[in-house]
Design a protein around this motif. Structure first.
Motif, short mmCIF file in Angstrom:
data_model
loop_
_atom_site.label_atom_id
_atom_site.label_comp_id
_atom_site.label_asym_id
_atom_site.label_seq_id
_atom_site.Cartn_x
_atom_site.Cartn_y
_atom_site.Cartn_z
N TYR A 58 -37.46 66.76 -7.59
CA TYR A 58 -36.94 66.33 -8.89
C TYR A 58 -37.92 66.58 -10.04
CZ TYR A 58 -33.60 63.83 -11.78
OH TYR A 58 -32.68 63.52 -12.74
N VAL A 105 -30.64 71.89 -9.12
CA VAL A 105 -30.20 71.76 -7.73
C VAL A 105 -29.49 73.04 -7.28
CG1 VAL A 105 -28.58 70.58 -6.18
CG2 VAL A 105 -30.10 69.25 -7.64
N PHE A 127 -35.04 66.80 -2.60
CA PHE A 127 -35.04 67.77 -3.69
C PHE A 127 -36.25 67.50 -4.58
CE2 PHE A 127 -33.92 68.88 -8.07
CZ PHE A 127 -33.71 70.24 -7.89
#
Length: 167
Positions: free
Chosen positions: A148, A118, A146
Protein backbone atom coordinates in the motif's frame (compact mmCIF):
# COMPACT_ATOMS: atom_id res chain seq x y z
CA UNK A 1 12.19 32.52 -9.30
CA UNK A 2 10.29 31.78 -6.09
CA UNK A 3 8.66 28.37 -5.87
CA UNK A 4 5.10 28.02 -4.59
CA UNK A 5 4.43 26.23 -1.29
CA UNK A 6 2.91 23.17 -3.05
CA UNK A 7 5.94 22.96 -5.37
CA UNK A 8 8.32 23.08 -2.41
CA UNK A 9 6.29 20.39 -0.63
CA UNK A 10 6.25 18.23 -3.78
CA UNK A 11 10.03 18.46 -4.14
CA UNK A 12 10.46 17.73 -0.44
CA UNK A 13 8.22 14.66 -0.47
CA UNK A 14 9.41 13.25 -3.81
CA UNK A 15 12.50 11.27 -2.71
CA UNK A 16 10.76 9.87 0.38
CA UNK A 17 7.72 8.77 -1.63
CA UNK A 18 9.84 7.09 -4.27
CA UNK A 19 11.85 5.31 -1.57
CA UNK A 20 8.70 4.22 0.31
CA UNK A 21 7.12 2.83 -2.85
CA UNK A 22 10.27 0.96 -3.89
CA UNK A 23 10.97 -0.56 -0.48
CA UNK A 24 7.34 -1.58 -0.11
CA UNK A 25 7.42 -3.25 -3.52
CA UNK A 26 10.75 -4.95 -2.85
CA UNK A 27 10.50 -5.82 0.85
CA UNK A 28 6.84 -5.20 1.79
CA UNK A 29 8.13 -2.67 4.34
CA UNK A 30 8.19 1.08 4.72
CA UNK A 31 11.10 1.74 7.03
CA UNK A 32 10.90 4.03 10.05
CA UNK A 33 13.76 6.14 8.70
CA UNK A 34 11.68 6.87 5.60
CA UNK A 35 8.68 7.90 7.69
CA UNK A 36 10.78 10.00 10.05
CA UNK A 37 12.59 11.58 7.12
CA UNK A 38 9.34 12.54 5.41
CA UNK A 39 7.92 14.01 8.61
CA UNK A 40 11.03 15.90 9.72
CA UNK A 41 11.54 17.20 6.18
CA UNK A 42 8.11 18.80 6.53
CA UNK A 43 9.03 20.17 9.94
CA UNK A 44 12.17 21.84 8.58
CA UNK A 45 10.71 22.99 5.28
CA UNK A 46 7.58 24.21 7.07
CA UNK A 47 9.70 26.40 9.34
CA UNK A 48 11.38 27.81 6.25
CA UNK A 49 8.00 28.48 4.69
CA UNK A 50 6.92 30.36 7.83
CA UNK A 51 10.03 32.51 7.53
CA UNK A 52 9.24 33.20 3.86
CA UNK A 53 5.56 33.91 4.51
CA UNK A 54 4.20 30.76 2.85
CA UNK A 55 2.75 29.37 6.09
CA UNK A 56 1.47 30.95 9.27
CA UNK A 57 2.37 29.47 12.65
CA UNK A 58 -1.26 28.42 13.06
CA UNK A 59 -1.32 26.57 9.74
CA UNK A 60 2.01 24.93 10.51
CA UNK A 61 0.77 23.78 13.93
CA UNK A 62 -2.47 22.50 12.40
CA UNK A 63 -0.59 20.44 9.84
CA UNK A 64 1.68 18.94 12.51
CA UNK A 65 -1.45 18.11 14.54
CA UNK A 66 -2.96 16.45 11.42
CA UNK A 67 0.09 14.22 11.28
CA UNK A 68 -0.23 13.27 14.96
CA UNK A 69 -3.94 12.52 14.59
CA UNK A 70 -3.41 10.40 11.49
CA UNK A 71 -0.60 8.53 13.24
CA UNK A 72 -2.99 7.61 16.07
CA UNK A 73 -5.68 6.55 13.59
CA UNK A 74 -3.07 4.56 11.66
CA UNK A 75 -1.94 2.80 14.83
CA UNK A 76 -5.56 1.85 15.55
CA UNK A 77 -6.00 0.51 12.01
CA UNK A 78 -2.78 -1.45 12.41
CA UNK A 79 -3.82 -2.78 15.82
CA UNK A 80 -7.05 -4.15 14.39
CA UNK A 81 -5.25 -5.68 11.40
CA UNK A 82 -6.47 -3.36 8.66
CA UNK A 83 -3.04 -2.16 7.55
CA UNK A 84 0.64 -2.65 8.13
CA UNK A 85 2.66 -0.69 10.65
CA UNK A 86 4.81 1.01 8.03
CA UNK A 87 1.73 2.13 6.13
CA UNK A 88 0.15 3.56 9.28
CA UNK A 89 3.32 5.49 10.14
CA UNK A 90 3.66 6.69 6.55
CA UNK A 91 0.11 8.08 6.69
CA UNK A 92 1.05 10.04 9.80
CA UNK A 93 4.21 11.34 8.12
CA UNK A 94 2.45 12.38 4.91
CA UNK A 95 -0.60 14.01 6.53
CA UNK A 96 1.10 17.40 7.12
CA UNK A 97 1.64 17.73 3.37
CA UNK A 98 -2.11 17.75 2.73
CA UNK A 99 -4.15 20.91 3.21
CA UNK A 100 -7.13 20.34 5.52
CA UNK A 101 -9.55 21.84 3.00
CA UNK A 102 -8.33 19.27 0.45
CA UNK A 103 -8.96 16.21 2.66
CA UNK A 104 -12.01 15.02 0.69
CA UNK A 105 -10.27 15.60 -2.64
CA UNK A 106 -7.23 13.71 -1.38
CA UNK A 107 -9.30 10.77 -0.12
CA UNK A 108 -11.03 10.50 -3.52
CA UNK A 109 -7.62 10.57 -5.21
CA UNK A 110 -6.36 7.93 -2.77
CA UNK A 111 -9.33 5.69 -3.58
CA UNK A 112 -8.71 6.07 -7.31
CA UNK A 113 -5.00 5.38 -6.87
CA UNK A 114 -5.77 2.29 -4.79
CA UNK A 115 -7.69 0.87 -7.74
CA UNK A 116 -5.04 1.90 -10.28
CA UNK A 117 -2.07 0.61 -8.29
CA UNK A 118 -3.71 -2.72 -7.42
CA UNK A 119 -4.62 -3.33 -11.07
CA UNK A 120 -1.16 -2.31 -12.29
CA UNK A 121 0.66 -4.32 -9.62
CA UNK A 122 -1.37 -7.46 -10.21
CA UNK A 123 -1.23 -6.97 -13.98
CA UNK A 124 2.54 -6.60 -14.05
CA UNK A 125 2.86 -9.70 -11.87
CA UNK A 126 0.75 -11.68 -14.32
CA UNK A 127 2.85 -10.88 -17.39
CA UNK A 128 4.92 -14.02 -17.96
CA UNK A 129 7.98 -12.37 -19.61
CA UNK A 130 8.31 -10.02 -16.62
CA UNK A 131 8.10 -12.71 -13.94
CA UNK A 132 11.83 -13.61 -13.99
CA UNK A 133 12.62 -9.93 -13.33
CA UNK A 134 10.29 -9.86 -10.33
CA UNK A 135 12.10 -12.58 -8.41
CA UNK A 136 13.33 -11.08 -5.17
CA UNK A 137 10.58 -8.46 -5.16
CA UNK A 138 8.52 -9.66 -2.21
CA UNK A 139 5.32 -7.88 -3.22
CA UNK A 140 5.06 -10.11 -6.28
CA UNK A 141 5.84 -13.25 -4.30
CA UNK A 142 3.01 -12.94 -1.75
CA UNK A 143 -0.51 -13.23 -3.07
CA UNK A 144 -2.68 -12.01 -0.21
CA UNK A 145 -0.89 -8.77 0.61
CA UNK A 146 -0.47 -5.55 -1.32
CA UNK A 147 2.27 -2.90 -0.99
CA UNK A 148 0.00 0.00 0.00
CA UNK A 149 3.02 2.31 0.24
CA UNK A 150 2.88 2.40 -3.56
CA UNK A 151 -0.67 3.74 -3.40
CA UNK A 152 0.03 6.21 -0.59
CA UNK A 153 3.16 7.56 -2.25
CA UNK A 154 1.62 7.96 -5.67
CA UNK A 155 -1.50 9.63 -4.26
CA UNK A 156 0.56 12.13 -2.25
CA UNK A 157 2.80 12.98 -5.20
CA UNK A 158 -0.12 13.39 -7.59
CA UNK A 159 -1.97 15.56 -5.04
CA UNK A 160 1.08 17.79 -4.53
CA UNK A 161 1.75 17.99 -8.29
CA UNK A 162 -1.86 19.03 -8.91
CA UNK A 163 -1.65 21.62 -6.12
CA UNK A 164 1.64 22.95 -7.54
CA UNK A 165 0.13 23.13 -11.02
CA UNK A 166 -2.90 25.03 -9.69
CA UNK A 167 -0.59 27.70 -8.37
Amino acid sequence: MILSAPTILFLTALPFCIWAALTDLRHMKIYNKTNLGLFFAFVIVGLGMIAMGGFTWELYALRIAQGALMLVIGFLLNHFGYMGGGDSKFIGAMAPYIAMQDATKFLMLLAAMALVTVVLHRGIGAIAPLQPHLVGWKSWQVSKKFPYGLTLSSALLIYLAMAANAG
